[in-house]
Enzyme design. Structure first.
Site, PDB file in Angstrom:
ATOM      1  CB  CYS A  69      34.247  33.246  27.483  1.00  9.40           C
ATOM      2  SG  CYS A  69      35.550  33.051  28.728  1.00  9.40           S
ATOM      3  CB  CYS A 142      33.248  44.222  43.992  1.00 12.44           C
ATOM      4  SG  CYS A 142      33.357  42.506  43.439  1.00 12.44           S
TER       5      CYS A 142
END
Length: 402
Positions: A69, A142
């Site tokens: 990325c 999360c």
């Protein structure tokens, strides 16, 4: 301005704007930026009042990522000089999380670099979730671990995870220009897996990578279709040593227009200002609170953020309040649909986010304040002085910023 009146009316009705209207928001002039903020602020207050939810990142594994990325300081072959370490032990992660919770965070976001977790990695994270929840009553957790394989989202849910973050980052049409080791479709698939497992889905974007207005609208409309509970808006931190290190394309006004466009398209969703707010919004961060209802507290994954106490003072000075553990994040109609997932109850928080957290190679960022007595920067001059690699908190012996 007729455009803004139309968008406010649609936002209050949860009606999707047209692509032309979303593009028009991005095309407004700097002279009109306060009008844009005021209009989008009406929609924000309708669904979220003046509450600001605080989230706290714990980087479970830093660097060492096989993905390429372009925006990420943890990418394959990175020469950024970031902290690199393997998995934190559950007690280490719990200790790091406690610092953010003590600072007022409702949600802990557990992030690990890499393409995606192995089943053993899921077991590790399950142990960490258990440790954090045993020591911090009511906290929401999360996970952000990259691309998920079949069954892994269900296992995370069973382990106590409340949400899963995986960002789309940019439009489908330009995704291949940013990353070649996985696809846009892979990311969509992971968000859908999280949804299907009963996890609250969190998915957002990164602005400032050289994309067009059309690309920004494309990705935000795609997010609206995926219907996550939380949409983190990251502003690229051009970290030296990454392919996008020279991409300084954002101004504070541009960032405000992007946040406003996201709010109009996703009126009743938790919009989080994620990575890069200190670098690109700078002294205009308080205005952004009229658009977004959520931020990260303290540092990010690999770069340093604004001091936690400064975040709290900014929220108070701007006339907002920190969302309490007993307050429901999402509007009632969304909370009822979710049936208990993220943000549908008073437990700590809803929606996870990222700027700094991208799972499959995490975007990281934020700033370290300018030195005392520094010269006043020229208009639109890149603020490279505001980018500092994280050297404290998780993976170090120094106290975290929270």
């Amino acid at each position: 301005m007729d455009l803004l009146n139309t968008l406010v009316d649609k936002g209050l009705r949860r009606e999707l704007p047209t692509r032309e209207e979303a593009l028009a928001v991005l095309a407004t002039s700097d002279d009109d930026v306060l009008d844009v903020v005021a209009a989008a602020g009406k929609v924000r207050r309708q669904w979220f009042g003046r509450r600001v939810k605080l989230n706290y990142l714990v980087n479970l594994k830093s660097g060492l990522c096989p993905e390429d990325c372009s925006y990420c300081s943890q990418r394959l072959g990175s020469s950024t000089g970031i902290l690199k370490y393997s998995w934190l032990k559950p007690d280490e992660a719990s200790k790091a999380a406690a610092a953010g919770l003590a600072g007022g965070a409702k949600r802990v976001c557990l992030v690990a670099s890499g393409r995606g977790p192995t089943d053993r990695d899921v077991d590790r994270v399950a142990g960490t979730i258990k440790a954090i929840k045993e020591q911090n009553e009511g906290v929401e957790v999360c996970a952000c671990l990259g691309l998920l394989s079949d069954g892994q989202a269900e296992r995370l849910r069973e382990a106590g995870a409340d949400a899963y973050n995986h960002n789309l980052n940019t439009s489908e049409g330009t995704y291949g220009d940013i990353t070649t080791t996985h696809t846009y479709a892979d990311r969509v698939d992971t968000v859908n897996k999280a949804h299907a497992a009963g996890l609250s889905a969190c998915s957002g974007l990164i602005a400032g990578m050289g994309e067009s207005d059309e690309d920004l609208v494309d990705v935000v409309f795609s997010l609206r279709e995926l219907d996550p509970d939380s949409v983190p808006v990251n502003f690229l931190i051009p970290v030296e040593g990454t392919p996008l290190a020279k991409e300084w394309n954002l101004t504070p006004q541009r960032c405000l227009r992007i946040l406003a466009m996201v709010r109009f398209v996703c009126p009743d969703v938790e919009v989080r200002i994620a990575g890069g707010r200190e670098v690109h919004l700078r002294t205009m961060q308080p205005l952004a609170l009229h658009l977004a209802n959520s931020i990260f507290l303290g540092d990010y994954l690999t770069t340093e953020g604004q001091a936690g106490q400064a975040d709290l003072e900014m929220i108070a000075d701007a006339g907002f309040t920190v969302e309490g553990a007993d307050e429901v994040t999402l509007p009632q109609h969304r909370a009822e649909v979710r049936g208990g997932g993220c943000g549908s109850h008073g437990a700590k928080g809803a929606g996870c986010g990222s700027h700094a957290e991208d799972g499959c190679g995490s975007v990281c960022g934020s700033h370290e304040g300018a030195a005392e007595g520094a010269a006043v920067p020229a208009v639109n001059e890149p603020r490279t002085d505001l980018v500092a690699v994280r050297r404290r908190g998780a993976g170090t012996d120094l106290a975290p910023n929270a």
